[in-house]
Design a protein around this motif. Structure first.
Motif, PDB file in Angstrom:
ATOM      1  N   ARG A 281       6.259  -1.283  -7.606  1.00 22.86           N
ATOM      2  CA  ARG A 281       5.108  -1.772  -6.844  1.00 22.86           C
ATOM      3  C   ARG A 281       4.095  -2.472  -7.744  1.00 22.86           C
ATOM      4  NH1 ARG A 281       1.026   2.242  -3.680  1.00 22.86           N
ATOM      5  NH2 ARG A 281       0.674   2.893  -5.847  1.00 22.86           N
ATOM      6  N   GLY A 282       3.868  -1.939  -8.941  1.00 13.09           N
ATOM      7  CA  GLY A 282       2.917  -2.562  -9.849  1.00 13.09           C
ATOM      8  C   GLY A 282       3.345  -3.962 -10.269  1.00 13.09           C
TER       9      GLY A 282
ATOM     10  N   ARG B  23       2.800  -6.358  -7.317  1.00 13.04           N
ATOM     11  CA  ARG B  23       1.375  -6.670  -7.185  1.00 13.04           C
ATOM     12  C   ARG B  23       0.928  -7.677  -8.245  1.00 13.04           C
ATOM     13  NH1 ARG B  23      -1.668  -0.843  -6.112  1.00 13.04           N
ATOM     14  NH2 ARG B  23      -0.921  -0.502  -3.984  1.00 13.04           N
TER      15      ARG B  23
ATOM     16  N   GLU C  49      -8.065   9.112   3.701  1.00 17.68           N
ATOM     17  CA  GLU C  49      -6.764   9.723   3.976  1.00 17.68           C
ATOM     18  C   GLU C  49      -6.872  10.824   5.026  1.00 17.68           C
ATOM     19  OE1 GLU C  49      -2.767  10.140   3.850  1.00 17.68           O
ATOM     20  OE2 GLU C  49      -3.981   8.589   2.869  1.00 17.68           O
TER      21      GLU C  49
ATOM     22  N   ASN D 112       0.814  -1.207   0.000  1.00 15.48           N
ATOM     23  CA  ASN D 112       0.000   0.000   0.000  1.00 15.48           C
ATOM     24  C   ASN D 112       0.851   1.261   0.000  1.00 15.48           C
ATOM     25  OD1 ASN D 112      -2.676   1.080   0.014  1.00 15.48           O
ATOM     26  ND2 ASN D 112      -2.375   1.718   2.136  1.00 15.48           N
ATOM     27  N   GLU D 113       2.146   1.097   0.245  1.00 14.87           N
ATOM     28  CA  GLU D 113       3.075   2.232   0.230  1.00 14.87           C
ATOM     29  C   GLU D 113       3.615   2.447  -1.177  1.00 14.87           C
ATOM     30  OE1 GLU D 113       3.589   4.128   2.868  1.00 14.87           O
ATOM     31  OE2 GLU D 113       2.245   2.873   4.073  1.00 14.87           O
ATOM     32  N   GLU D 114       4.108   3.645  -1.428  1.00 11.66           N
ATOM     33  CA  GLU D 114       4.689   3.979  -2.721  1.00 11.66           C
ATOM     34  C   GLU D 114       6.153   3.524  -2.771  1.00 11.66           C
ATOM     35  OE1 GLU D 114       3.362   5.282  -5.355  1.00 11.66           O
ATOM     36  OE2 GLU D 114       1.377   5.840  -4.597  1.00 11.66           O
ATOM     37  N   PHE D 115       6.513   2.741  -3.799  1.00  9.25           N
ATOM     38  CA  PHE D 115       7.904   2.359  -4.032  1.00  9.25           C
ATOM     39  C   PHE D 115       8.049   1.923  -5.484  1.00  9.25           C
ATOM     40  CE2 PHE D 115       5.755  -1.452  -2.506  1.00  9.25           C
ATOM     41  CZ  PHE D 115       6.155  -2.421  -3.409  1.00  9.25           C
ATOM     42  N   ARG D 116       9.272   1.958  -5.974  1.00  3.52           N
ATOM     43  CA  ARG D 116       9.533   1.603  -7.364  1.00  3.52           C
ATOM     44  C   ARG D 116       9.264   0.108  -7.585  1.00  3.52           C
ATOM     45  NH1 ARG D 116      12.530   4.168 -11.225  1.00  3.52           N
ATOM     46  NH2 ARG D 116      13.306   5.639  -9.642  1.00  3.52           N
TER      47      ARG D 116
ATOM     48  N   GLN E 267      -6.992   0.546   0.572  1.00  3.86           N
ATOM     49  CA  GLN E 267      -7.063   1.706  -0.311  1.00  3.86           C
ATOM     50  C   GLN E 267      -8.367   2.473  -0.163  1.00  3.86           C
ATOM     51  OE1 GLN E 267      -6.251  -0.071  -4.124  1.00  3.86           O
ATOM     52  NE2 GLN E 267      -4.034  -0.014  -3.814  1.00  3.86           N
TER      53      GLN E 267
END
Length: 319
Positions: free
Chosen positions: A124-125, A128, A209, A118-122, A205
């Motif tokens: 990630r797609g 998943r 927020e 759920n965090e942003e990182f290079r 998700q």
């Protein structure tokens, strides 16, 4: 720092939960949803009604697979025979122990992976996308793979542990009932975690927020934000994951068939395996059907207790 932050999902952090009357459209939504699901429910009932009725009829009769004698009505004698059998309690204990390990392992690992994804990182797609691969494997492929990994003669796990000087001789993982049951549980958790992770990730998700931001402003750390903001919002999904893990653990069969065959002795004999051997190896369909119905009742009791427990906690927090 000591007060509770955003105790109910959908409420403003630190403030009362906003309430408004439900509109006519919102009141009609349950009936509309039921009408959409009705065709699928009817098809499911049509497909399951006869097998369920016939299996219940078999459980109340003395039926031998391939036997020339007609079925004989015995009432609940098959159930009483199963409950008095010395194998019943050990197999029930093994089943509950196996289910407990599977549920705990699946929930813990899937929650960790979901929070990480759920965090942003290079990349990630990509991560998943490949996450679903272990779940797509059949149980037979999974059992053969883990049987090879934990093989005491040529398994790569023993080889790696031996080369790292962690063990001084190869370990016979399936020689002990305790370790064999644990290996089966590890394999089963590995197959369930990807799907459970996707469910929890989708639920994460949907967490507002603004609640998380308000919690940070109030000084809540990551742990408090998770338990007081995130978890209440994903509680229903957690419940689904737990119930699915319980059901799948009770229905586990291929792992036992390939990895242990219920052994050593009866140390890994779960109710599902006992029902199979009774019905299709001992050819006693009546007792086999009774075992499966008893297993179903035990599964429903555990699942129902989980639903009631989480539902009660949610009602207590909402009040």
């Amino acid at each position: 720092g000591g007060r509770r932050v955003g105790g109910v999902c959908g409420a403003r952090a630190g403030g009362p939960r906003a309430r408004r009357p439900r509109t006519r459209r919102e009141k009609a939504d349950p009936a509309f949803g039921l009408s959409l699901a009705a065709p699928a429910l009817l098809v499911t009932l049509a497909l399951l009604a006869y097998p369920l009725a016939y299996s219940l009829w078999v459980s109340l009769h003395e039926v031998t697979l391939g036997g020339a004698a007609p079925a004989k009505w015995v009432g609940f004698s098959n159930y009483l025979s199963v409950l008095k059998d010395p194998i019943f309690l050990p197999s029930l204990e093994h089943t509950i122990e196996f289910a407990a390990i599977v549920v705990a392992g699946t929930l813990l690992l899937s929650m960790m992976f979901a929070l990480a994804l759920n965090e942003e990182f290079r990349g990630r797609g990509f991560v998943r996308a490949i996450l679903i691969l272990p779940w797509s494997l059949s149980q037979i492929t999974l059992a053969l793979t883990f049987g090879w990994i934990f093989n005491s003669t040529y398994g790569p796990l023993d080889g790696a542990l031996y080369d790292l000087h962690i063990i001084h001789q190869y370990v016979a993982w399936f020689a002990s009932g305790r370790t064999a049951l644990l290996v089966m549980a590890i394999a089963f958790v590995w197959s369930l975690v990807p799907f459970a992770t996707l469910l929890l990730l989708a639920s994460l998700q949907t967490v507002p927020e603004e609640l998380l931001k308000a919690a940070r402003v109030d000084g809540a750390g990551p742990v408090r934000r998770f338990f007081y903001v995130t978890f209440p919002c994903i509680r229903d999904t957690v419940l689904v994951v737990v119930v699915l893990a319980i059901i799948n653990a009770f229905l586990s069969f291929a792992l036992i068939y390939i990895l242990t065959g219920g052994g050593p002795g009866t140390e890994t004999t779960l109710l599902s395996w006992w029902g199979y051997t009774t019905a299709f190896q001992n050819l006693d369909l009546g007792r086999g059907a009774a075992i499966f119905y008893i297993m179903t009742v035990a599964m429903l009791i555990l699942s129902g207790a989980t639903v009631l427990l989480l539902g009660r906690r949610r009602n207590q927090e909402a009040s």
